[in-house]
Write an enzyme that holds these catalytic residues in place. Structure first.
Site, PDB file in Angstrom:
ATOM      1  CD  GLU A  23       3.355 -29.008 -12.116  1.00 35.88           C
ATOM      2  OE1 GLU A  23       2.998 -28.895 -13.298  1.00 35.88           O
ATOM      3  OE2 GLU A  23       3.240 -28.113 -11.275  1.00 35.88           O
ATOM      4  NE  ARG A  64       2.869 -26.605 -14.429  1.00 34.73           N
ATOM      5  CZ  ARG A  64       2.580 -27.108 -15.612  1.00 34.73           C
ATOM      6  NH1 ARG A  64       2.570 -26.332 -16.672  1.00 34.73           N
ATOM      7  NH2 ARG A  64       2.303 -28.372 -15.734  1.00 34.73           N
ATOM      8  CB  CYS A 103      -6.767 -24.579   4.917  1.00 38.04           C
ATOM      9  SG  CYS A 103      -7.081 -25.378   3.350  1.00 38.04           S
ATOM     10  CD  GLU A 130      -4.309 -21.905  -7.598  1.00 37.04           C
ATOM     11  OE1 GLU A 130      -4.329 -22.849  -8.409  1.00 37.04           O
ATOM     12  OE2 GLU A 130      -4.091 -22.047  -6.386  1.00 37.04           O
ATOM     13  CB  CYS A 186      -4.349 -28.254   6.006  1.00 36.93           C
ATOM     14  SG  CYS A 186      -5.125 -28.679   4.436  1.00 36.93           S
ATOM     15  NE  ARG A 234       2.160 -21.613  -8.536  1.00 42.10           N
ATOM     16  CZ  ARG A 234       1.251 -22.364  -9.152  1.00 42.10           C
ATOM     17  NH1 ARG A 234      -0.029 -22.097  -9.009  1.00 42.10           N
ATOM     18  NH2 ARG A 234       1.629 -23.375  -9.910  1.00 42.10           N
ATOM     19  CG  ASN A 244      -5.765 -22.466  -2.241  1.00 41.92           C
ATOM     20  OD1 ASN A 244      -5.293 -22.234  -1.138  1.00 41.92           O
ATOM     21  ND2 ASN A 244      -5.649 -23.648  -2.810  1.00 41.92           N
ATOM     22  NE  ARG A 265       0.340 -29.732  -4.498  1.00 42.12           N
ATOM     23  CZ  ARG A 265      -0.763 -29.057  -4.260  1.00 42.12           C
ATOM     24  NH1 ARG A 265      -1.451 -28.575  -5.265  1.00 42.12           N
ATOM     25  NH2 ARG A 265      -1.198 -28.882  -3.029  1.00 42.12           N
ATOM     26  CD  GLU A 295      -2.732 -25.436   4.011  1.00 41.41           C
ATOM     27  OE1 GLU A 295      -1.927 -25.982   3.246  1.00 41.41           O
ATOM     28  OE2 GLU A 295      -3.879 -25.868   4.250  1.00 41.41           O
TER      29      GLU A 295
HETATM   30  N1  SER Z   1      -4.465 -27.252   1.399  1.00 42.20           N
HETATM   31  C1  SER Z   1      -4.781 -26.318   0.368  1.00 42.20           C
HETATM   32  C2  SER Z   1      -4.199 -26.724  -0.947  1.00 42.20           C
HETATM   33  O1  SER Z   1      -3.469 -27.695  -1.024  1.00 42.20           O
HETATM   34  C3  SER Z   1      -4.347 -24.935   0.750  1.00 42.20           C
HETATM   35  O2  SER Z   1      -2.980 -24.819   0.754  1.00 42.20           O
HETATM   36  O3  SER Z   1      -4.425 -26.088  -1.927  1.00 42.20           O
HETATM   37 ZN    ZN Z   2      -5.188 -26.807   3.271  1.00 44.07          ZN
END
Ligand code: SER
Ligand code: ZN
Length: 508
Positions: free
Chosen positions: A340, A349, A465, A436, A308, A472, A439, A338, A357
Site C-alpha cells: 500500500e 491497515r 471462503c 472492514e 485460498c 483487524r 469477509n 499487500r 482463512e
Molecule cells: N480470499 C478472500 C480475500 O482475499 C478471503 O480471505 O478477501
Molecule cells: Zn479466499
C-alpha cells in the site's frame, strides 16, 4: 464494425504462372463459401470477403474486409487452410508464413472516452463521434484467434472504467448490531506503541510483542472453539509463495499487480557467482543494488495475497468424491502481503497481516448451508463474546474487486459480505468510516471452473471462503473496549483476563 486486413502469405517457392489463373477462381469460391460459413442469414454482406490480391514472387498479398460476422481476423486462418489444401499439392509448395502487414479497425462505441486511451499492439487510435479508428501494423499472427477480440473488449472496458472514475465500490448494508457505548474514543495503535505492545518495523509492518500477540492468539482460540471445531473445519497449511500461473487463473494478475509483493530467486546458488557482490559488501558495507538485480531471476510470483488461491490450484483437474463433500479447510499458516502506498497507518491497515482463512467446497446447497452456519457463529462471537458494535454489507465480491472489476452479484446467493466494526476514535457512528475486519464469500463455480475441478462423475463444485483478519479484529475490539482487561466483556475475559508484562526499554 469495419475490419480491413492487409496480409501476405509466404510460400515455399515462387508461384507459377498457372497460379495467377487459379487464384481468382479460388478466392471467389472462398468468398462465396467458407468465408460466409456461420454468418447469420441476411447478414452476408457483413461477412469477410477477399477484395484484392496480387502475387509477387513467392508471396501472395491479400486484402480482407468484413463487418461484424466472420470477422476478417478469423477469416485469415480459413483462407490459409483453404489455399493450402487447394494449391499445396498442385504447385508442390505450401504456405510457410503469414504476415499481417496492416489491420485497420473501425469500431462503434457506446460512449466516448473521457481521456486518451492506449492499447498494446495499436499504433494509432483516433476516436470521432462514437467510432474508434485503430491502426495496427506488423501484427503477430497468433493474436488473430482471440487477441483482437480481447483488444476490443479491453477498449470498451477502459472507456467504461474512465467514466466510473472515482465512483465508490458497491456497498449495501445488510444487517446492523445493536448500538453499544464505547469504553473510550482513543486510537489503540498510539496507546499500544506507548505500552510497548507493538513496534513499527517497516511501513505497514509491525512487531507484535507479548500482549498484542496474546490478544491475536486469543482471537484465534475463540475462532477455533466457537466456530471452526463445531462446524468441522480442519487445518491445512497452504503454501504462501504464489506463482503467476495461479494468479492468471484467479485474475489477480493483472488485477492486483500494483499491490503484490514480488518474489525472485537467485540465478545461481554457486558462491562463485555471488563472489563479486560479496566482496563489494565486505569492502563498502553496502549492497550494490544494480549488481544484485543482475543476480536474481525474474519474479516467479509473489507473496500470499489471499490464502485460498493456492488451495484451488491443489485441486486443479481433480475429480472429488461425493462422499468427502463438503470439504472444510482452514489455514492460519502465514502472513499475507499487500503493498500500500501512502502515509502512516495504525495496525488496522497493514502491509503484512495475519488471517485465518476458511475455505469450503461442496454442492451448491452445501456451500450455502455452510455459509449460514458460519454466519450464525460469527454473530454469536461478535454479539455475545466480544460485544461489538458491527454490521454487515453486501459488496463487490473480492474475486471481482481483486481483479479490478467493480460490479456486484445481484442475486444474493453468490458474492461477498463484508463485516465492519465501528472505530469510535475515527468519529461518530453515522459519519465515520467503519473498519472492514473480515469477509465471507460464496464464489459459486468461479474457482472450480478456473481450476477445473468437479465432483465425480461430473457435478459442479461450489466454493466459499472467509478471511478473518486478526489485526483487524483486535483493532475493532480495542477501539471499542479499550486496552484494560477489567473493562472487557465478561465472556471475553473468560478467554483472556490478564495481560503479560512488556519489557521496558529506553532509547539510547
Ligand atoms: N480470499 C478472500 C480475500 O482475499 C478471503 O480471505 O478477501
Ligand atoms: Zn479466499
Amino acid at each position: 464494425m469495419r475490419l480491413d486486413i492487409r496480409l501476405h502469405f509466404e510460400f515455399g517457392a515462387r508461384l507459377p504462372a498457372q497460379a495467377l489463373k487459379d487464384i481468382p477462381i479460388l478466392l471467389e469460391e472462398a468468398n462465396q463459401g467458407i468465408l460466409k460459413k456461420g454468418c447469420p442469414k441476411g447478414k452476408e454482406e457483413e461477412a469477410s470477403e477477399v477484395k484484392e490480391w496480387r502475387v509477387e514472387g513467392a508471396n501472395l498479398f491479400l486484402r480482407i474486409l468484413s463487418g461484424r460476422y466472420v470477422r476478417a481476423h478469423h477469416a485469415v486462418k480459413r483462407i490459409r487452410n483453404f489455399l493450402s489444401e487447394n494449391m499445396g499439392k498442385k504447385y508442390k509448395t505450401g504456405i510457410r508464413k503469414v504476415f499481417i502487414d496492416r489491420f485497420e479497425i473501425q469500431y462503434e462505441l457506446d460512449r466516448e472516452p473521457e481521456k486518451e486511451i492506449t492499447l498494446p499492439f495499436v499504433q494509432k487510435i483516433e476516436i470521432r463521434s462514437n467510432t474508434a479508428y485503430l491502426e495496427l501494423e506488423n501484427l503477430p499472427e497468433d493474436l488473430l484467434e482471440s487477441g483482437i477480440d480481447r483488444l476490443l473488449d479491453l477498449l470498451e472496458d477502459k472507456i467504461k472504467r474512465q467514466s466510473y472514475g472515482g465512483k465508490a465500490e458497491h456497498w449495501e448494508i445488510l444487517w446492523e448490531s445493536p448500538q453499544r457505548e464505547p469504553i473510550w474514543t482513543g486510537d489503540p495503535t498510539q496507546e499500544m506503541i506507548k505500552r510497548g505492545w507493538v513496534v513499527r518495523y517497516l511501513p505497514g509492518i509491525w512487531y507484535h510483542s507479548f500482549t498484542s500477540s496474546k490478544i491475536m492468539r486469543t482471537i484465534e482460540q475463540i475462532c477455533l472453539e466457537e466456530l471452526l471445531s463445531p462446524i468441522g473445519f480442519q487445518e491445512v497449511i497452504i503454501p504462501k509463495v504464489t506463482p503467476f500461473n495461479i494468479w492468471l487463473k484467479t485474475g489477480h494478475m493483472p488485477g492486483s499487480a500494483p499491490s503484490i509483493f514480488y518474489i525472485s530467486q537467485p540465478k545461481s546458488w554457486d558462491p562463485e557467482f555471488w563472489e563479486d557482490l560479496s566482496d563489494h559488501v565486505k569492502i563498502t558495507g553496502e549492497i550494490p543494488m544494480k549488481l544484485l538485480a543482475e543476480k536474481i531471476k525474474e519474479p516467479l510470483g509473489g507473496a500470499c495475497y489471499a490464502q485460498c488461491p493456492p488451495l484451488y490450484s491443489i485441486f486443479e483437474r481433480q475429480l472429488l468424491d461425493e462422499d468427502d463433500m463438503p470439504l472444510k479447510f482452514f489455514d492460519r499458516s502465514g502472513p499475507s502481503y499487500r503493498y500500500e502506498a501512502g502515509g502512516l497507518h495504525g495496525i488496522e491497515r497493514d502491509t503484512e497481516f495475519h488471517r485465518i482463512e476458511l475455505v469450503w467446497f461442496g454442492s451448491k446447497e452445501q456451500a450455502l448451508q455452510i455459509k449460514d452456519q458460519i454466519m450464525e457463529k460469527y454473530k454469536h462471537i461478535f454479539n455475545e463474546i466480544m460485544e461489538l458494535e458491527w454490521r454487515t454489507a453486501w459488496v463487490t465480491p473480492w474475486y471481482m474487486a481483486q481483479t479490478g472489476e467493480k460490479g456486484v452479484e445481484e442475486a444474493k446467493e453468490k458474492g461477498t459480505i463484508d463485516f465492519e466494526g465501528w472505530l469510535p476514535w475515527r468519529g461518530n457512528r453515522k459519519e465515520s468510516e467503519w473498519l472492514e475486519f473480515q469477509n465471507l464469500t460464496v464464489a459459486g463455480t468461479k474457482f472450480s471452473d478456473a481450476f477445473k475441478f468437479k465432483i465425480r462423475p461430473g457435478k459442479e463444485v461450489w466454493t466459499g471462503c472467509s478471511g478473518i483478519g486478526l489485526e483487524r479484529w483486535m483493532s475493532v475490539f480495542l477501539s471499542q473496549k479499550g486496552l484494560d482487561p477489567k473493562n472487557w466483556p465478561e465472556s471475553f475475559r473468560g478467554y483472556l483476563s490478564s495481560l503479560p508484562k512488556e519489557p521496558k526499554t529506553l532509547k539510547l
